[in-house]
Design a protein around this motif. Structure first.
Motif, PDB file in Angstrom:
ATOM      1  N   ASN A   1      -2.756   5.757  -3.191  1.00 46.98           N
ATOM      2  CA  ASN A   1      -3.665   4.670  -3.571  1.00 46.98           C
ATOM      3  C   ASN A   1      -5.105   5.048  -3.253  1.00 46.98           C
ATOM      4  OD1 ASN A   1      -1.301   2.066  -2.645  1.00 46.98           O
ATOM      5  ND2 ASN A   1      -1.638   3.021  -4.626  1.00 46.98           N
ATOM      6  N   ASP A   2      -6.020   4.447  -3.986  1.00 48.92           N
ATOM      7  CA  ASP A   2      -7.444   4.784  -3.863  1.00 48.92           C
ATOM      8  C   ASP A   2      -8.028   4.263  -2.556  1.00 48.92           C
ATOM      9  OD1 ASP A   2      -7.332   5.983  -6.314  1.00 48.92           O
ATOM     10  OD2 ASP A   2      -8.110   4.258  -7.417  1.00 48.92           O
TER      11      ASP A   2
ATOM     12  N   LYS B   1      -8.391   8.950  -1.027  1.00 47.45           N
ATOM     13  CA  LYS B   1      -7.080   8.405  -1.332  1.00 47.45           C
ATOM     14  C   LYS B   1      -6.271   8.277  -0.040  1.00 47.45           C
ATOM     15  CE  LYS B   1      -4.717  12.786  -2.189  1.00 47.45           C
ATOM     16  NZ  LYS B   1      -3.856  13.540  -3.116  1.00 47.45           N
TER      17      LYS B   1
ATOM     18  N   ALA C   1      -0.752  -3.413  -7.614  1.00 44.11           N
ATOM     19  CA  ALA C   1      -1.348  -2.189  -7.074  1.00 44.11           C
ATOM     20  C   ALA C   1      -2.419  -2.551  -6.052  1.00 44.11           C
ATOM     21  CB  ALA C   1      -1.965  -1.360  -8.197  1.00 44.11           C
ATOM     22  N   ARG C   2      -2.466  -1.777  -4.972  1.00 40.31           N
ATOM     23  CA  ARG C   2      -3.418  -2.038  -3.906  1.00 40.31           C
ATOM     24  C   ARG C   2      -4.289  -0.816  -3.657  1.00 40.31           C
ATOM     25  NH1 ARG C   2       0.890  -5.340  -3.492  1.00 40.31           N
ATOM     26  NH2 ARG C   2       0.875  -7.141  -2.108  1.00 40.31           N
ATOM     27  N   TYR C   3      -5.380  -1.047  -2.979  1.00 38.11           N
ATOM     28  CA  TYR C   3      -6.250   0.056  -2.588  1.00 38.11           C
ATOM     29  C   TYR C   3      -6.881  -0.281  -1.244  1.00 38.11           C
ATOM     30  CZ  TYR C   3     -10.215  -2.790  -4.186  1.00 38.11           C
ATOM     31  OH  TYR C   3     -11.134  -3.789  -4.356  1.00 38.11           O
TER      32      TYR C   3
ATOM     33  N   LEU D   1       0.850  -1.191   0.000  1.00 35.80           N
ATOM     34  CA  LEU D   1       0.000   0.000   0.000  1.00 35.80           C
ATOM     35  C   LEU D   1       0.890   1.247   0.000  1.00 35.80           C
ATOM     36  CD1 LEU D   1      -3.024   0.828   0.136  1.00 35.80           C
ATOM     37  CD2 LEU D   1      -2.703   1.132   2.605  1.00 35.80           C
TER      38      LEU D   1
END
Length: 338
Positions: free
Chosen positions: A54-55, A65, A108-110, A50
């Motif tokens: 990131n969203d 974010k 990619a993480r959110y 993370l």
């Protein structure tokens, strides 16, 4: 305009275009949150992958974010605190839970906020989501590495599809996985409770298999014989059908005969019963009569021999019952009857 000013103007224009492009790219990559925002924090046992920017989503919709990720140590436990901001216009339940999920296969993480079935209040400005209401990310690298032998045996496109399915299952289907694990645990417990029964079953099956193996030749002969018999029956299918049809007709005729003959047969049996009931008490008298009949016949014959006044000759006394007959006098007769 002098020859020196012309290149300076071009250079200034190029620099301005570059700055504008950089701002546009930065805004595009950072995807800023529009409108007023509120800041919150969430505590995790792990936040691998993370990053800032990131969203943050709620019900699958981007509402904010990640602002910062930092690690804290409290006695023997190390946790990660994620600071994030969300749009003020979006009401976040006070008992919301948070999970770190994979956005794509590139890693990619959110941060996903999950509203409970029964929301309670609203998450206030600066309020923290405690660690007991957060879920760390799955170590996808270790998970996928466990499937390496399978990946080596299938096509690349199939590898991508399978990896994507694994990610979706572990990230977005927690309820399904929980139900699966509960069912697996139930099945395992049932197998454990019936361990002795299963052991006895396996032992019995082993005994049966040994017996069948010892009788392999006989079983082979039996199967061969059944095969040959089936072939013969198949070759004579028409004859078998004819026999079955004729047998059916015969049974119908017999049933009709028994139905029509039931009343006469009942009367006959009843009459025979009456005759037998009358005859049995007089058995002794009947036997005496049968024993004296030959003497009677002999006396009559002698009477005819010594007196011309009676021309009566008894040659036989026959009783008939259906096709059966018997001579009561036996072989006794006069010379005239020869």
């Amino acid at each position: 305009m002098s020859s020196l000013q012309r290149p300076l103007v071009a250079l200034a224009g190029f620099a301005a275009a570059g700055v504008v492009s950089a701002v546009v790219v930065t805004n595009t990559l950072s995807v800023p949150v529009t409108g007023d925002t509120t800041s919150h924090t969430a505590e995790f046992t792990g936040v691998e992958g993370l990053r800032r920017g990131n969203d943050v989503t709620l019900a699958g919709v981007r509402i904010g974010k990640v602002d910062d990720v930092r690690y804290t140590t409290d006695s023997a436990r190390t946790t990660a605190v994620v600071a994030f901001e969300v749009q003020s216009s979006v009401p976040v339940p006070g008992n919301v839970t948070a999970a770190i999920r994979y956005g794509d296969m590139l890693g990619a993480r959110y941060l996903a906020l999950v509203a409970p079935d029964e929301p309670d209040g609203l998450l206030e400005q600066g309020e923290e989501i405690p660690v007991d209401r957060t879920q760390p990310p799955v170590d996808l690298t270790a998970l996928v590495n466990g499937f390496e032998p399978l990946f080596d045996a299938i096509e690349p496109a199939q590898v991508n599809a399978l990896a994507r399915s694994i990610t979706d299952a572990f990230q977005g289907e927690a309820g399904t996985l929980d139900s699966l694990l509960r069912h697996v645990a139930t099945v395992t417990k049932g197998l454990s409770d019936n361990e002795q029964v299963l052991a006895d079953l396996i032992a019995d099956l082993d005994s049966v298999l040994h017996t069948m193996n010892a009788r392999g030749v006989d079983i082979t002969r039996l199967i061969t014989g059944l095969t040959e018999m089936s072939q013969v029956v198949a070759d004579r299918n028409a004859e078998v059908i004819t026999v079955l049809d004729d047998g059916s007709g015969a049974v119908d005729a017999l049933a009709e005969l028994m139905t029509n003959a039931s009343e006469p047969l009942g009367s006959t049996v009843a009459n025979l019963t009456a005759t037998t009931d009358s005859w049995i008490p007089n058995t002794e008298k009947f036997d005496r009569t049968m024993s004296l009949l030959p003497e009677l016949a002999q006396s009559i014959n002698h009477l005819g021999d010594y007196g011309s006044w009676l021309n009566l000759y008894t040659c036989n006394f026959t009783l008939k019952a259906g096709d059966a007959e018997t001579n009561i006098f036996g072989g006794t007769h006069t010379e005239i009857c020869k």
